[in-house]
Design an enzyme around this catalytic site. Structure first.
Site, PDB file in Angstrom:
ATOM      1  N   HIS A  31       1.063  -1.169  -0.042  1.00  0.00           N
ATOM      2  CA  HIS A  31      -0.029   0.112   0.005  1.00  0.00           C
ATOM      3  C   HIS A  31       0.705   1.177   0.034  1.00  0.00           C
ATOM      4  CE1 HIS A  31      -2.579   2.972   2.227  1.00  0.00           C
ATOM      5  NE2 HIS A  31      -3.493   2.484   0.961  1.00  0.00           N
ATOM      6  N   GLU A  58       0.905  -0.785  -4.819  1.00  0.00           N
ATOM      7  CA  GLU A  58      -0.054   0.197  -5.363  1.00  0.00           C
ATOM      8  C   GLU A  58       0.411   1.446  -5.851  1.00  0.00           C
ATOM      9  OE1 GLU A  58      -2.087   2.325  -2.467  1.00  0.00           O
ATOM     10  OE2 GLU A  58      -4.119   2.231  -3.324  1.00  0.00           O
ATOM     11  N   ASP A  60      -1.447   5.484  -6.300  1.00  0.00           N
ATOM     12  CA  ASP A  60      -2.284   6.367  -6.286  1.00  0.00           C
ATOM     13  C   ASP A  60      -2.083   7.460  -7.346  1.00  0.00           C
ATOM     14  OD1 ASP A  60      -4.439   5.463  -4.240  1.00  0.00           O
ATOM     15  OD2 ASP A  60      -2.829   6.082  -2.741  1.00  0.00           O
ATOM     16  N   HIS A  73      -1.014  10.106  -3.074  1.00  0.00           N
ATOM     17  CA  HIS A  73      -2.276   9.586  -2.489  1.00  0.00           C
ATOM     18  C   HIS A  73      -3.515  10.772  -2.567  1.00  0.00           C
ATOM     19  CE1 HIS A  73      -5.124   9.039   0.729  1.00  0.00           C
ATOM     20  NE2 HIS A  73      -5.151   8.149   0.135  1.00  0.00           N
ATOM     21  N   GLU A 166      -4.422   3.065  -8.637  1.00  0.00           N
ATOM     22  CA  GLU A 166      -5.995   3.778  -8.303  1.00  0.00           C
ATOM     23  C   GLU A 166      -6.323   5.160  -8.683  1.00  0.00           C
ATOM     24  OE1 GLU A 166      -6.723   4.606  -3.893  1.00  0.00           O
ATOM     25  OE2 GLU A 166      -8.588   5.849  -4.426  1.00  0.00           O
TER      26      GLU A 166
HETATM   27  O1  G3P Z   1      -6.908   1.647  -2.432  1.00  0.00           O
HETATM   28  C1  G3P Z   1      -7.025   1.114  -1.393  1.00  0.00           C
HETATM   29  C2  G3P Z   1      -6.710   1.825  -0.422  1.00  0.00           C
HETATM   30  O2  G3P Z   1      -5.397   2.522  -0.602  1.00  0.00           O
HETATM   31  C3  G3P Z   1      -7.738   2.942  -0.155  1.00  0.00           C
HETATM   32  O3  G3P Z   1      -7.253   3.853   0.530  1.00  0.00           O
HETATM   33  O4  G3P Z   1      -7.185   6.361   1.006  1.00  0.00           O
HETATM   34  O5  G3P Z   1      -5.187   4.773   1.089  1.00  0.00           O
HETATM   35  O6  G3P Z   1      -6.217   5.304  -1.035  1.00  0.00           O
HETATM   36  P1  G3P Z   1      -6.529   5.007   0.170  1.00  0.00           P
HETATM   37 CA    CA Z   2      -5.134   3.736  -2.628  1.00  0.00          CA
END
Ligand code: G3P
Ligand code: CA
Length: 356
Positions: A31, A58, A60, A73, A166
């Site tokens: 993450h 991941e 963002d 993020h 994302e």
């Molecule tokens: O995308 C999964 C998780 O990352 C969602 O929460 O706010 O950390 O993007 P966030």
């Molecule tokens: Ca995310």
């Protein structure tokens, strides 16, 4: 990749063929990279995550003024960079510095740090036990730079680690005149992610945009990718819709939690990304784990379930779990999720390999 508790998996599959969305493989998603150890979404945090051998890393993704895709993020720059010092007059009326108001060349001038909040004008580190603020030198990567690094490491180290981008706040980007989803998909296609077998999941909180990606963008580009619907509660204001007066109103997620919610999501998505308490109720206690039924409902529709976010920082382990490993055990084993998003990918990878 990771066969967990084979006997249990086999018996579950025999009892209920639809109960696993991915043949019992349990995955780890790093993450924001190895963000428990280095500032989130920096290339060093991604390289460190890579060395921990998660299944996916991941990203963002947000868009700049000049239509470039950067890995951040927030669609703001002020929580993790020195933008307020470098460009002091560039905040909007709400005091925030929006990435979309800056060119890539400007964003590349910024230093990235471990995340902080402002309290009485002072920077207070969000996770005090993590990497020290403003130590060393980090910058904001583009999506392409990050993909190239991961693909380069796949070549040099021989692993097959995937990406998990994302699309952040597509409702906001489109309101600002930018089609971030199309831009992200074009980059994915350019780098060879073109089918559901490609090592990529595309995630978004915005259900209307997920439908658009599924029904319009992917077919128009002649590609097909695994899609994940992220889940939020309506009052988080995670996704907004603009009314006829141009005022942003919160998108209602309430229907997703009702009977047939998962059936509707499954028309467009291959998986869901719920918040942890949507899977294991906060009413649970040690030895009395209460499942919400969401995993069963998603699995019944053939969808994978990848909850967020697994952290070992102080106060982040729910009272019903003994420790971080127990929390993983409850989710992977008792709740039967297919993967987790974690800031500490080495711990989840170790947890799974120890049980193989
Ligand atoms: O995308 C999964 C998780 O990352 C969602 O929460 O706010 O950390 O993007 P966030
Ligand atoms: Ca995310």
């Amino acid at each position: 990749m990771k066969k967990v508790w084979l006997a249990a998996v086999i018996s579950s599959v025999l009892l209920s063929p639809a109960s696993f969305a991915n043949n019992g493989d349990k995955i780890v998603v790093a993450h924001r990279g190895a963000s428990g150890y280095l500032p989130e979404h920096t290339l060093p945090a991604k390289a460190l995550a890579y060395a921990m051998k998660p299944d996916y890393i991941e990203q963002d993704v947000v868009m700049t003024k000049d239509d470039q895709l950067v890995v951040l993020h927030d669609h703001y720059l002020d929580r993790v960079t020195d933008v307020a010092e470098v460009f002091p007059n560039r905040a909007r009326k709400d005091g925030r510095y929006y990435a979309i108001d800056f060119t890539l060349a400007e964003i590349k001038q910024l230093s990235v740090t471990e995340g902080f909040n402002l309290k009485d004008g002072k920077q207070v580190q969000g996770f005090p036990e993590r990497y020290p603020m403003w130590q060393s030198n980090f910058t904001v990567p583009t999506l392409q730079e990050e993909i190239e690094m991961i693909q380069g490491l796949n070549k040099t180290l021989g692993y097959d680690i995937g990406i998990y981008p994302e699309i952040k706040a597509p409702w906001f980007h489109r309101h600002e005149g930018k089609d971030i989803s199309k831009a992200v998909l074009e980059v994915l296609k350019e780098y060879g992610y073109t089918s559901k077998d490609s090592k990529v999941y595309v995630q978004t909180f915005d259900f209307n945009e997920l439908k658009r990606i599924h029904d319009e963008l992917l077919p128009a580009m002649k590609i097909d990718l695994k899609l994940v619907q992220l889940m939020a509660y309506t009052d988080w204001n995670e996704t907004m819709v603009y009314d006829k007066d141009g005022k942003a109103q919160p998108y209602s997620y309430d229907w997703m939690f009702k009977t047939d919610g998962m059936k509707t999501v499954a028309k467009y998505a291959d998986g869901i990304g719920p918040w942890k308490p949507m899977v294991v109720s906060d009413q649970s206690s040690k030895g009395n784990i209460k499942l919400t039924g969401l995993v069963k409902a998603a699995h019944a529709q053939g969808m994978a379930v990848h909850p967020y976010t697994f952290r070992k920082d102080e106060g982040r382990i729910p009272a019903y779990a003994e420790d971080f490993a127990d929390m993983l055990d409850i989710f992977y084993n008792t709740a039967n999720v297919d993967g987790v998003f974690t800031d500490f990918p080495n711990l989840a990878v170790d947890f799974i390999s120890e049980r193989e």
